[in-house]
Design an enzyme around this catalytic site. Structure first.
Site, mmCIF file in Angstrom:
data_model
loop_
_atom_site.group_PDB
_atom_site.id
_atom_site.type_symbol
_atom_site.label_atom_id
_atom_site.label_comp_id
_atom_site.label_asym_id
_atom_site.label_seq_id
_atom_site.Cartn_x
_atom_site.Cartn_y
_atom_site.Cartn_z
ATOM 1 N N GLY A 196 -4.964 -6.393 -8.773
ATOM 2 C CA GLY A 196 -5.758 -5.500 -7.708
ATOM 3 C C GLY A 196 -6.994 -5.789 -7.123
ATOM 4 O O GLY A 196 -7.215 -6.577 -6.399
ATOM 5 N N CYS A 202 -0.918 11.295 -7.187
ATOM 6 C CA CYS A 202 -1.122 12.162 -6.034
ATOM 7 C C CYS A 202 -1.238 13.467 -6.166
ATOM 8 O O CYS A 202 -0.610 14.001 -6.956
ATOM 9 C CB CYS A 202 -0.073 12.047 -4.775
ATOM 10 S SG CYS A 202 0.467 10.572 -4.342
ATOM 11 N N LEU A 210 -5.420 7.354 0.197
ATOM 12 C CA LEU A 210 -4.088 6.761 0.288
ATOM 13 C C LEU A 210 -3.883 6.883 2.118
ATOM 14 O O LEU A 210 -2.784 7.245 2.515
ATOM 15 C CB LEU A 210 -3.066 7.637 -0.307
ATOM 16 C CG LEU A 210 -3.087 7.468 -1.819
ATOM 17 C CD1 LEU A 210 -2.333 8.692 -2.474
ATOM 18 C CD2 LEU A 210 -2.649 6.099 -2.073
ATOM 19 N N LYS A 218 0.777 -1.180 0.094
ATOM 20 C CA LYS A 218 -0.020 0.181 -0.113
ATOM 21 C C LYS A 218 0.836 1.166 0.128
ATOM 22 O O LYS A 218 2.110 1.155 0.286
ATOM 23 C CB LYS A 218 -0.864 -0.137 1.126
ATOM 24 C CG LYS A 218 -1.969 0.902 1.251
ATOM 25 C CD LYS A 218 -3.029 0.454 2.173
ATOM 26 C CE LYS A 218 -4.097 1.634 2.916
ATOM 27 N NZ LYS A 218 -4.298 2.546 1.601
ATOM 28 N N LYS A 223 4.512 4.946 -11.736
ATOM 29 C CA LYS A 223 3.142 4.478 -12.104
ATOM 30 C C LYS A 223 2.153 5.493 -12.445
ATOM 31 O O LYS A 223 1.858 6.638 -11.887
ATOM 32 C CB LYS A 223 2.478 4.049 -10.430
ATOM 33 C CG LYS A 223 0.996 3.291 -10.854
ATOM 34 C CD LYS A 223 0.456 2.766 -9.526
ATOM 35 C CE LYS A 223 -0.799 2.195 -9.376
ATOM 36 N NZ LYS A 223 -1.375 1.420 -8.473
#
Length: 309
Positions: A273, A138, A82, A54, A173
């Site tokens: 996932g 993010c 997150l 994570k 990513k």
């Protein structure tokens, strides 16, 4: 037993991702597997090529308000935000737990500023982990909340910044919420990325028509699951043709067939996932399914299948 026959059918499941050798091409998608402990009673972590943790930030994040998960047709939406315990607890608790298993450790890193990312990467440079996956979906607080991964220049810059501190290979990513995936892949390649992984979730929205309000407190959330798989396959194909980097493909993989489709499109490895939630043993089943497919069609190595379509 005919030894010639058994050798003829033997397949090599190993893959090399940016100089790190995995025993097979299957890992877990960040945020869907915790840091392995929750799933270790359902699946033997020794059977996975790698475990991707994570997201980990420099300090603990509380995440978003609830409700923050919703089911959708063919998948789900999340706006977890997150939530994580921060890098100190992660290094103290989660890395030693994962080190008990014969699998590679990929740490997913998140942050709200370039400094945040670099602080985590610098801390992890001294830890016993194999690769870093940088989550550039993010929101960049200094740029008005636009994700690092939605602007090619910002993506290139954050890649360069973390590469200055990283001792492990860096996987960037990629977000699918962009006009051109090849452009983003080329940007992180220019920044010095060692590999790319994609796709992260697609931004979506769900409304409760009876209450006449948003289902998620955050209004929007990341859509994942089988419904996004064809989009992910297309983007993996585009990225694999745009850059010379290893590609880790993800997005709605729920079976060996889905994983093989990604590999044929150009993925060197795959990440599973949402499927973990309804079948916690799915990753091990996918490893077996890929091996069986290779035997059936006469592929000696995983690399022989990559991008052949």
């Amino acid at each position: 037993m005919d030894m010639g026959k058994s050798l003829e059918n033997a397949v090599d499941m190993h893959v090399n991702i940016a100089g790190v050798e995995w025993k097979n091409p299957v890992t877990t998608a960040s945020g869907t597997f915790g840091s392995g402990a929750e799933f270790s009673e359902f699946v033997d972590l020794n059977r996975l090529g790698a475990v991707t943790t994570k997201g980990v930030a420099n300090i603990p994040w509380a995440g978003n308000h609830t409700p923050r998960i919703a089911e959708t047709y063919g998948g789900m939406m999340n706006a977890i935000g997150l939530q994580n315990p921060g890098m100190d607890l992660f290094c103290e608790r989660d890395i030693p737990f994962l080190r008990q298993f014969d699998t590679k450790i990929i740490v997913n890193v998140c942050g709200k500023s370039e400094e945040d990312y670099c602080e985590v990467v610098e801390r992890l440079s001294g830890e016993d982990v194999d690769m870093l996956e940088i989550n550039i979906s993010c929101p960049n607080v200094k740029e008005g909340g636009i994700a690092f991964g939605q602007n090619p220049k910002a993506a290139e810059n954050i890649t360069k910044a973390v590469k200055r501190y990283a001792k492990q290979p860096v996987i960037m990513k990629l977000s699918p919420n962009v006009t051109s995936i090849p452009e983003m892949a080329k940007a992180v390649e220019a920044g010095g990325a060692d590999a790319v992984s994609l796709i992260n979730t697609l931004t979506g929205m769900k409304i409760d028509i009876h209450r006449r309000r948003f289902v998620l407190a955050n209004k929007t959330g990341g859509v994942s699951g089988p419904a996004i798989h064809p989009i992910a396959v297309r983007m993996v194909y585009e990225a694999a043709h745009a850059v010379k980097l290893p590609v880790i493909g993800m997005g709605g993989i729920a079976s060996a067939e889905d994983a093989i489709e990604m590999i044929l499109a150009g993925a060197d490895a795959v990440s599973v996932g949402t499927a973990n939630f309804h079948n916690p043993a799915v990753t091990a089943e996918i490893v077996e399914g890929i091996e069986s497919y290779m035997k059936t069609y006469g592929f000696a190595r995983v690399a022989d299948m990559v991008g052949i379509v």
